[in-house]
Design a protein around this motif. Structure first.
Motif, mmCIF file in Angstrom:
data_model
loop_
_atom_site.group_PDB
_atom_site.id
_atom_site.type_symbol
_atom_site.label_atom_id
_atom_site.label_comp_id
_atom_site.label_asym_id
_atom_site.label_seq_id
_atom_site.Cartn_x
_atom_site.Cartn_y
_atom_site.Cartn_z
ATOM 1 N N ALA A 35 14.330 -13.396 -9.205
ATOM 2 C CA ALA A 35 12.960 -13.878 -9.437
ATOM 3 C C ALA A 35 12.108 -13.682 -8.181
ATOM 4 C CB ALA A 35 12.981 -15.345 -9.842
ATOM 5 N N PHE A 36 12.715 -13.940 -7.036
ATOM 6 C CA PHE A 36 11.997 -13.732 -5.781
ATOM 7 C C PHE A 36 11.626 -12.264 -5.602
ATOM 8 C CE2 PHE A 36 12.276 -12.601 -1.242
ATOM 9 C CZ PHE A 36 11.173 -13.318 -0.784
ATOM 10 N N TYR A 37 12.568 -11.363 -5.844
ATOM 11 C CA TYR A 37 12.286 -9.931 -5.685
ATOM 12 C C TYR A 37 11.278 -9.442 -6.714
ATOM 13 C CZ TYR A 37 16.173 -9.691 -2.415
ATOM 14 O OH TYR A 37 16.999 -9.875 -1.351
ATOM 15 N N LEU A 38 11.350 -9.955 -7.936
ATOM 16 C CA LEU A 38 10.401 -9.525 -8.970
ATOM 17 C C LEU A 38 8.985 -10.004 -8.675
ATOM 18 C CD1 LEU A 38 12.480 -9.897 -12.255
ATOM 19 C CD2 LEU A 38 11.806 -7.806 -11.082
ATOM 20 N N THR A 39 8.840 -11.125 -8.003
ATOM 21 C CA THR A 39 7.496 -11.558 -7.617
ATOM 22 C C THR A 39 7.048 -10.893 -6.318
ATOM 23 O OG1 THR A 39 8.410 -13.490 -6.494
ATOM 24 C CG2 THR A 39 7.643 -13.798 -8.751
ATOM 25 N N LEU A 40 8.002 -10.500 -5.503
ATOM 26 C CA LEU A 40 7.659 -9.857 -4.236
ATOM 27 C C LEU A 40 7.158 -8.430 -4.440
ATOM 28 C CD1 LEU A 40 7.709 -10.303 -1.156
ATOM 29 C CD2 LEU A 40 9.966 -9.253 -1.158
ATOM 30 N N ILE A 41 7.694 -7.718 -5.391
ATOM 31 C CA ILE A 41 7.312 -6.317 -5.622
ATOM 32 C C ILE A 41 5.829 -6.181 -5.971
ATOM 33 C CG2 ILE A 41 7.672 -4.336 -7.149
ATOM 34 C CD1 ILE A 41 10.670 -5.084 -7.122
ATOM 35 N N VAL A 43 3.397 -8.194 -5.271
ATOM 36 C CA VAL A 43 2.619 -8.612 -4.106
ATOM 37 C C VAL A 43 2.555 -7.482 -3.080
ATOM 38 C CG1 VAL A 43 2.583 -10.201 -2.150
ATOM 39 C CG2 VAL A 43 3.046 -11.076 -4.440
ATOM 40 N N VAL A 44 3.672 -6.815 -2.840
ATOM 41 C CA VAL A 44 3.704 -5.699 -1.902
ATOM 42 C C VAL A 44 2.824 -4.558 -2.401
ATOM 43 C CG1 VAL A 44 5.198 -3.919 -0.915
ATOM 44 C CG2 VAL A 44 5.939 -6.297 -0.923
ATOM 45 N N ILE A 45 2.868 -4.279 -3.696
ATOM 46 C CA ILE A 45 2.044 -3.203 -4.264
ATOM 47 C C ILE A 45 0.558 -3.515 -4.090
ATOM 48 C CG2 ILE A 45 1.383 -2.085 -6.434
ATOM 49 C CD1 ILE A 45 4.343 -2.266 -7.249
ATOM 50 N N VAL A 46 0.159 -4.759 -4.362
ATOM 51 C CA VAL A 46 -1.250 -5.145 -4.219
ATOM 52 C C VAL A 46 -1.685 -5.041 -2.757
ATOM 53 C CG1 VAL A 46 -2.836 -7.115 -4.370
ATOM 54 C CG2 VAL A 46 -1.327 -6.586 -6.278
ATOM 55 N N VAL A 47 -0.834 -5.479 -1.837
ATOM 56 C CA VAL A 47 -1.179 -5.406 -0.421
ATOM 57 C C VAL A 47 -1.325 -3.954 0.026
ATOM 58 C CG1 VAL A 47 -0.267 -5.843 1.896
ATOM 59 C CG2 VAL A 47 -0.225 -7.644 0.190
ATOM 60 N N VAL A 48 -0.454 -3.070 -0.426
ATOM 61 C CA VAL A 48 -0.537 -1.656 -0.047
ATOM 62 C C VAL A 48 -1.810 -1.020 -0.608
ATOM 63 C CG1 VAL A 48 0.538 0.606 -0.415
ATOM 64 C CG2 VAL A 48 1.930 -1.339 0.294
ATOM 65 N N VAL A 49 -2.147 -1.329 -1.866
ATOM 66 C CA VAL A 49 -3.356 -0.762 -2.474
ATOM 67 C C VAL A 49 -4.604 -1.270 -1.755
ATOM 68 C CG1 VAL A 49 -4.770 -0.773 -4.575
ATOM 69 C CG2 VAL A 49 -2.326 -0.327 -4.720
ATOM 70 N N LEU A 50 -4.649 -2.571 -1.452
ATOM 71 C CA LEU A 50 -5.804 -3.099 -0.730
ATOM 72 C C LEU A 50 -5.895 -2.511 0.676
ATOM 73 C CD1 LEU A 50 -5.830 -6.872 -1.754
ATOM 74 C CD2 LEU A 50 -7.486 -5.114 -2.369
ATOM 75 N N GLY A 51 -4.769 -2.328 1.323
ATOM 76 C CA GLY A 51 -4.769 -1.713 2.644
ATOM 77 C C GLY A 51 -5.307 -0.292 2.604
ATOM 78 N N ALA A 52 -4.871 0.483 1.618
ATOM 79 C CA ALA A 52 -5.369 1.855 1.479
ATOM 80 C C ALA A 52 -6.870 1.866 1.180
ATOM 81 C CB ALA A 52 -4.600 2.579 0.379
ATOM 82 N N PHE A 53 -7.313 0.919 0.355
ATOM 83 C CA PHE A 53 -8.733 0.829 0.011
ATOM 84 C C PHE A 53 -9.579 0.539 1.251
ATOM 85 C CE2 PHE A 53 -12.317 -1.868 -1.406
ATOM 86 C CZ PHE A 53 -12.989 -0.929 -2.161
ATOM 87 N N PHE A 54 -9.193 -0.458 2.026
ATOM 88 C CA PHE A 54 -9.965 -0.804 3.215
ATOM 89 C C PHE A 54 -9.863 0.287 4.281
ATOM 90 C CE2 PHE A 54 -9.600 -5.200 1.530
ATOM 91 C CZ PHE A 54 -10.953 -5.425 1.389
ATOM 92 N N PHE A 55 -8.718 0.947 4.386
ATOM 93 C CA PHE A 55 -8.593 2.059 5.326
ATOM 94 C C PHE A 55 -9.530 3.194 4.951
ATOM 95 C CE2 PHE A 55 -6.644 6.112 6.546
ATOM 96 C CZ PHE A 55 -6.645 5.950 7.920
ATOM 97 N N SER A 56 -9.653 3.476 3.656
ATOM 98 C CA SER A 56 -10.561 4.546 3.237
ATOM 99 C C SER A 56 -12.010 4.179 3.513
ATOM 100 C CB SER A 56 -10.360 4.870 1.756
ATOM 101 O OG SER A 56 -10.726 3.750 0.952
ATOM 102 N N ILE A 57 -12.358 2.892 3.380
ATOM 103 C CA ILE A 57 -13.726 2.465 3.699
ATOM 104 C C ILE A 57 -14.002 2.646 5.189
ATOM 105 C CG2 ILE A 57 -15.219 0.436 3.888
ATOM 106 C CD1 ILE A 57 -14.061 -0.517 1.242
ATOM 107 N N VAL A 58 -13.073 2.234 6.034
ATOM 108 C CA VAL A 58 -13.255 2.367 7.479
ATOM 109 C C VAL A 58 -13.320 3.842 7.870
ATOM 110 C CG1 VAL A 58 -12.124 1.978 9.706
ATOM 111 C CG2 VAL A 58 -12.244 0.141 8.042
ATOM 112 N N LEU A 59 -12.483 4.673 7.259
ATOM 113 C CA LEU A 59 -12.502 6.104 7.554
ATOM 114 C C LEU A 59 -13.828 6.736 7.133
ATOM 115 C CD1 LEU A 59 -10.780 8.433 8.643
ATOM 116 C CD2 LEU A 59 -10.035 8.847 6.292
ATOM 117 N N ALA A 60 -14.367 6.334 5.977
ATOM 118 C CA ALA A 60 -15.655 6.870 5.526
ATOM 119 C C ALA A 60 -16.787 6.439 6.462
ATOM 120 C CB ALA A 60 -15.938 6.404 4.102
#
Length: 114
Positions: A35-41, A43-60
């Motif tokens: 259950a811990f791993y299924l909830t962690l996955i 969360v990690v995906i959302v954090v990676v997507v948000l990180g990529a989104f904000f990185f692309s904004i800063v790069l632009a």
């Protein structure tokens, strides 16, 4: 020396029957771990997507600022070249051939008495 004495007392209390905080994770059931791993996955995906989104904004933004600065430098260089060309056409440019004539005070006096 006092800190070493406290460390020894804390270790004795843990070993006398109280549960070690690190032992709790070893006694967890497999269902809780899954259950811990299924909830962690997600969360990690959302954090990676948000990180990529904000990185692309800063790069632009960085690319836009770099383009604006380079355009401004190009414009200033162009204006400087135009002003140099205009001043050269008017005769206010660089003097290419010049002759330096040196007249000494002694020569002026000798010429005046003759």
């Amino acid at each position: 020396m006092r800190d070493d004495y406290r460390k020894i007392i804390i270790r004795r209390i843990i070993h006398q029957g109280q549960a070690d905080p690190t032992d709790e994770s070893l006694n967890a059931s497999p269902i809780n771990r899954w259950a811990f791993y299924l909830t962690l996955i997600p969360v990690v995906i959302v954090v990676v997507v948000l990180g990529a989104f904000f990185f692309s904004i800063v790069l632009a933004l960085f690319a836009a600022v770099a383009a604006a600065v380079s355009a401004r430098l190009w414009w200033l260089r162009r204006k400087f070249r135009q002003s140099m060309a205009a001043s050269a056409e008017q005769g206010n440019g660089i003097i290419e051939d010049a002759e330096i004539i040196e007249i000494r005070e002694d020569d002026k006096k000798n010429r005046g008495h003759r």
